[in-house]
Design a protein around this motif. Sequence first.
Motif, short mmCIF file in Angstrom:
data_model
loop_
_atom_site.label_atom_id
_atom_site.label_comp_id
_atom_site.label_asym_id
_atom_site.label_seq_id
_atom_site.Cartn_x
_atom_site.Cartn_y
_atom_site.Cartn_z
N UNK A 1 -30.04 -2.87 -24.33
CA UNK A 1 -30.35 -2.24 -25.63
C UNK A 1 -29.63 -2.97 -26.76
N UNK A 2 -29.50 -4.28 -26.61
CA UNK A 2 -28.77 -5.09 -27.58
C UNK A 2 -29.71 -5.56 -28.69
N UNK A 3 -29.21 -5.61 -29.91
CA UNK A 3 -30.04 -6.02 -31.05
C UNK A 3 -30.48 -7.49 -30.94
N UNK A 4 -31.65 -7.77 -31.51
CA UNK A 4 -32.22 -9.11 -31.51
C UNK A 4 -32.60 -9.48 -32.94
N UNK B 1 -38.30 -4.05 -32.51
CA UNK B 1 -37.13 -4.42 -31.71
C UNK B 1 -36.50 -5.72 -32.20
N UNK B 2 -37.18 -6.42 -33.11
CA UNK B 2 -36.65 -7.65 -33.67
C UNK B 2 -36.44 -7.49 -35.16
N UNK C 1 -36.39 -18.40 -24.72
CA UNK C 1 -35.22 -17.52 -24.63
C UNK C 1 -35.41 -16.27 -25.49
N UNK C 2 -35.94 -16.45 -26.69
CA UNK C 2 -36.19 -15.31 -27.56
C UNK C 2 -37.16 -14.32 -26.93
N UNK C 3 -38.27 -14.84 -26.43
CA UNK C 3 -39.28 -13.94 -25.87
C UNK C 3 -38.80 -13.26 -24.60
N UNK C 4 -37.98 -13.94 -23.81
CA UNK C 4 -37.49 -13.30 -22.59
C UNK C 4 -36.52 -12.16 -22.92
N UNK C 5 -35.58 -12.40 -23.84
CA UNK C 5 -34.63 -11.35 -24.16
C UNK C 5 -35.32 -10.19 -24.87
N UNK C 6 -36.37 -10.48 -25.62
CA UNK C 6 -37.19 -9.44 -26.25
C UNK C 6 -37.92 -8.64 -25.18
N UNK D 1 -23.00 -11.32 -24.07
CA UNK D 1 -23.31 -11.12 -25.49
C UNK D 1 -23.54 -9.65 -25.83
N UNK D 2 -23.23 -9.32 -27.10
CA UNK D 2 -23.50 -7.99 -27.64
C UNK D 2 -24.80 -7.94 -28.43
N UNK D 3 -25.25 -9.10 -28.92
CA UNK D 3 -26.47 -9.19 -29.72
C UNK D 3 -26.98 -10.62 -29.64
N UNK D 4 -28.23 -10.81 -30.06
CA UNK D 4 -28.89 -12.11 -29.96
C UNK D 4 -29.50 -12.49 -31.30
N UNK D 5 -29.50 -13.79 -31.58
CA UNK D 5 -30.19 -14.28 -32.77
C UNK D 5 -30.82 -15.63 -32.45
N UNK D 6 -32.06 -15.81 -32.89
CA UNK D 6 -32.75 -17.08 -32.73
C UNK D 6 -32.82 -17.78 -34.07
N UNK D 7 -32.34 -19.01 -34.11
CA UNK D 7 -32.45 -19.90 -35.26
C UNK D 7 -33.66 -20.80 -35.02
#
Length: 198
Positions: free
Chosen positions: A132-135, A167-168, A118-123, A103-109
């Motif tokens: 250094x990928x956007x979240x 960062x989010x 998963x959100x907290x780990x990637x953060x 992935x290039x970036x992450x988004x949590x729905x």
Amino acid sequence: MTSTPAFSLCVYCGSRPGENPLYAEAARQVGQWIGAHGGQLVYGGGRSGLMGMVAEATRLAGGRVVGVIPQALVDKEQANHACDELHIVQTMHERKAMMAERSDAFIALPGGIGTFEELFEVWTWRQLGYHDKPIGLLNTAGYYDNLLTFLASSVQSGFMSDWQMGLIQSHADAAALLPGLVENAGTTSDAQPLRTVI
């Protein structure tokens, strides 16, 4: 779309649809946006709940779909064999590492405990410099309001910093959040996907 996706977006979301129909609508909007912009979805590989909705919407809009699912969840989350790539792994650690690497970036729905984890780990990985990928956090119908309030209180209590919170990116509207995530990842409709190994 071209054989090489313009970008690769990792979506974390619930394997249930949730009670509010706006959650399903948001999942479909995210998938449609990914497909319409020549992107690739990386997600948990299930076909139930919001997971299945975002994958199907991506596929129908012409996007590429990569699913990663542990063997133990193949039946429970109903593995989506319509994925362009479906990777069945042995552990959650393998699942999360492969999803992040692709992935290039992450988004949590909206979602439950798995989505939160998963959100907290990637953060955490981001703040430690592992990537250094956007979240992004899609706050559909105020779903994450209480979480964001709690996180702000953690900053006020001195356990987190404004830098960590920065960062989010959070927004209630997928169409407003997604372009910035892709842009901040350094990808455009003509760009090659970034590859950062964690």
